[in-house]
Design an enzyme around this catalytic site. Sequence first.
Site, PDB file in Angstrom:
ATOM      1  CB  SER A 196      -2.614 -30.405  -5.275  1.00  0.00           C
ATOM      2  OG  SER A 196      -2.021 -31.576  -4.743  1.00  0.00           O
ATOM      3  CB  VAL A 197      -5.382 -25.538  -4.402  1.00  0.00           C
ATOM      4  CG1 VAL A 197      -5.892 -23.851  -4.781  1.00  0.00           C
ATOM      5  CG2 VAL A 197      -6.633 -26.191  -5.043  1.00  0.00           C
TER       6      VAL A 197
END
Length: 325
Positions: free
Chosen positions: A55-56
Amino acid sequence: NIVDSFFTVICNRNDFNGTVLVTVKDNIIYKKAFGYANFRTKDTLTENSIFQLASVSKQFTAVSIMMLQEKGLLAYNDDVTRFFPDFPYKGITIKLLLSHRSGLPNYMYFCDEFYKNKNVALTNLGMIDLMIKNKPPEYFPPDKKFNYCNTNYCILAAIVEKVSKVSFANFVRERIFKPIDMHYSFIGNQDSAKYAQYVASGHDENNKPIKWDYMDGILGDKGVFSCVNDLNKWDMALYSGRIIKESTLAEAMKPANGDMIGSRNYGYGWRIKFLADNTPLFYHGGWWKGYNTYFMRNPKDHSSIIILSNKVNWSFNSITSFIPL
């Protein structure tokens, strides 16, 4: 060095396997790799080892949208139906997708139900097609509240493709990675063969390699592969205005959820935490199939902490406990 001592201890007790980079005032003050890129072959990690960012990755999707917005090719208030006329949910704007206020269902659940051929990678357009054909129920009406949902960023990546007329992977490579010399970064399987020797294999808590998953084909919410050195270049580029204007980035870093109570909020692709003196920190964590990631930046003193791990560890949140969050 307190950081080195901390990571050395947790690595020695098998609680961490990955790379770490810390900056203060734009200078790298700490960088180190711990453990193995592959537990079976015992290949060791290096500072150029490449990890799935999970999710970065969302910040790259958000910035891609911002780049198109700056050029007037889309607006934050545009409805998804402008780009996908058959999209069955009304009132879903780009802004609601960016800030996780759409109320849309999580694709990771409904795809398991509706997608039949799980030996073939699902794509973003395939996921949207499942939504059109099956209309899984929304969680709540648009803009009612914040609900972190990966579906939002998959749709944003599909909008980038629709507007730019190139693949999302190509857009990010040509517009972000190449201009700022992120030489060890790619999306999905685009350049995976080229970088195979650098990619750290994802492992479970028992050091077993994670198998391929049909959802690996969906991008935008995840799917960026990078290393700590390249992420530091990305961090620096955001200060320089080379990628997007400072004013555009500042808007994305504002709390976008006025109904969230307390010191935490979400902007466009970044979580926000206000310290006791009201200093905002911008950060994001990630998990996906053998990888844990964390990236925090503090514009006040141009400091950052980047942690990439290729061994899923459910105590990963405690690993970041020395960070003021």
